[in-house]
Scaffold this motif. Structure first.
Motif, mmCIF file in Angstrom:
data_model
loop_
_atom_site.group_PDB
_atom_site.id
_atom_site.type_symbol
_atom_site.label_atom_id
_atom_site.label_comp_id
_atom_site.label_asym_id
_atom_site.label_seq_id
_atom_site.Cartn_x
_atom_site.Cartn_y
_atom_site.Cartn_z
ATOM 1 N N HIS A 130 -16.680 -0.306 10.336
ATOM 2 C CA HIS A 130 -16.932 -1.648 10.873
ATOM 3 C C HIS A 130 -16.358 -1.792 12.280
ATOM 4 O O HIS A 130 -16.984 -2.395 13.153
ATOM 5 C CB HIS A 130 -16.347 -2.712 9.945
ATOM 6 N N ARG A 158 -27.502 -8.264 7.298
ATOM 7 C CA ARG A 158 -26.561 -7.212 6.897
ATOM 8 C C ARG A 158 -25.739 -7.705 5.724
ATOM 9 O O ARG A 158 -25.277 -8.819 5.700
ATOM 10 C CB ARG A 158 -25.604 -6.884 8.054
ATOM 11 N N GLY A 159 -25.557 -6.832 4.751
ATOM 12 C CA GLY A 159 -24.711 -7.153 3.614
ATOM 13 C C GLY A 159 -25.343 -8.070 2.586
ATOM 14 O O GLY A 159 -24.682 -8.540 1.676
ATOM 15 N N GLN A 189 -16.237 -4.697 3.729
ATOM 16 C CA GLN A 189 -16.824 -4.379 2.429
ATOM 17 C C GLN A 189 -18.067 -5.206 2.159
ATOM 18 O O GLN A 189 -19.005 -4.728 1.525
ATOM 19 C CB GLN A 189 -15.795 -4.578 1.313
ATOM 20 N N SER A 190 -18.114 -6.422 2.679
ATOM 21 C CA SER A 190 -19.284 -7.292 2.454
ATOM 22 C C SER A 190 -20.534 -6.761 3.142
ATOM 23 O O SER A 190 -21.649 -7.148 2.791
ATOM 24 C CB SER A 190 -18.988 -8.720 2.912
ATOM 25 N N VAL A 191 -20.363 -5.884 4.124
ATOM 26 C CA VAL A 191 -21.508 -5.255 4.796
ATOM 27 C C VAL A 191 -21.550 -3.755 4.497
ATOM 28 O O VAL A 191 -22.137 -2.973 5.239
ATOM 29 C CB VAL A 191 -21.515 -5.531 6.320
ATOM 30 N N ASN A 192 -20.902 -3.384 3.388
ATOM 31 C CA ASN A 192 -20.918 -1.999 2.891
ATOM 32 C C ASN A 192 -20.390 -0.988 3.902
ATOM 33 O O ASN A 192 -20.994 0.071 4.117
ATOM 34 C CB ASN A 192 -22.320 -1.606 2.419
ATOM 35 N N GLU A 193 -19.279 -1.312 4.547
ATOM 36 C CA GLU A 193 -18.645 -0.415 5.505
ATOM 37 C C GLU A 193 -17.161 -0.315 5.213
ATOM 38 O O GLU A 193 -16.567 -1.234 4.645
ATOM 39 C CB GLU A 193 -18.827 -0.931 6.938
ATOM 40 N N THR A 194 -16.577 0.783 5.655
ATOM 41 C CA THR A 194 -15.128 0.889 5.632
ATOM 42 C C THR A 194 -14.598 0.128 6.849
ATOM 43 O O THR A 194 -15.360 -0.264 7.740
ATOM 44 C CB THR A 194 -14.672 2.350 5.726
#
Length: 68
Positions: free
Chosen positions: A20, A66-67, A11-16
C-alpha cells in the motif's frame, strides 16, 4: 490499536502495508506530475493541454472500486 491504525486500510484493499505504501507513493508522484503539468499549462496554454486531466482520469480508473 497501533496495528489497527496501520493495517486496516491496506487490508481493506487486499494489500500489505508495504504494498500500500508503494502504491500510494506512485499515486502521489503521478499527482505531483499532473500538478506540475497544470501549472505549466496555466502559463503556457499550448503545453500539456490534456496531461493533468488524463492523469487524474487514469488514477481514478485505477482506484475506483478498489477493495470492493
Amino acid at each position: 490499536m497501533i496495528r489497527r491504525l496501520f493495517l486496516n486500510h491496506p487490508q481493506s484493499v487486499n494489500e500489505t502495508y508495504l504494498e500500500h505504501a508503494a502504491f500510494a507513493s506512485r499515486f502521489s508522484l503521478a499527482l505531483f506530475g499532473a500538478a506540475f503539468a497544470a501549472l505549466v499549462h496555466a502559463v503556457l496554454p499550448f503545453a500539456f493541454e490534456r496531461t493533468a486531466s488524463r492523469t487524474v482520469a487514469r488514477l481514478y480508473a485505477r482506484t475506483h472500486n478498489r477493495g470492493q
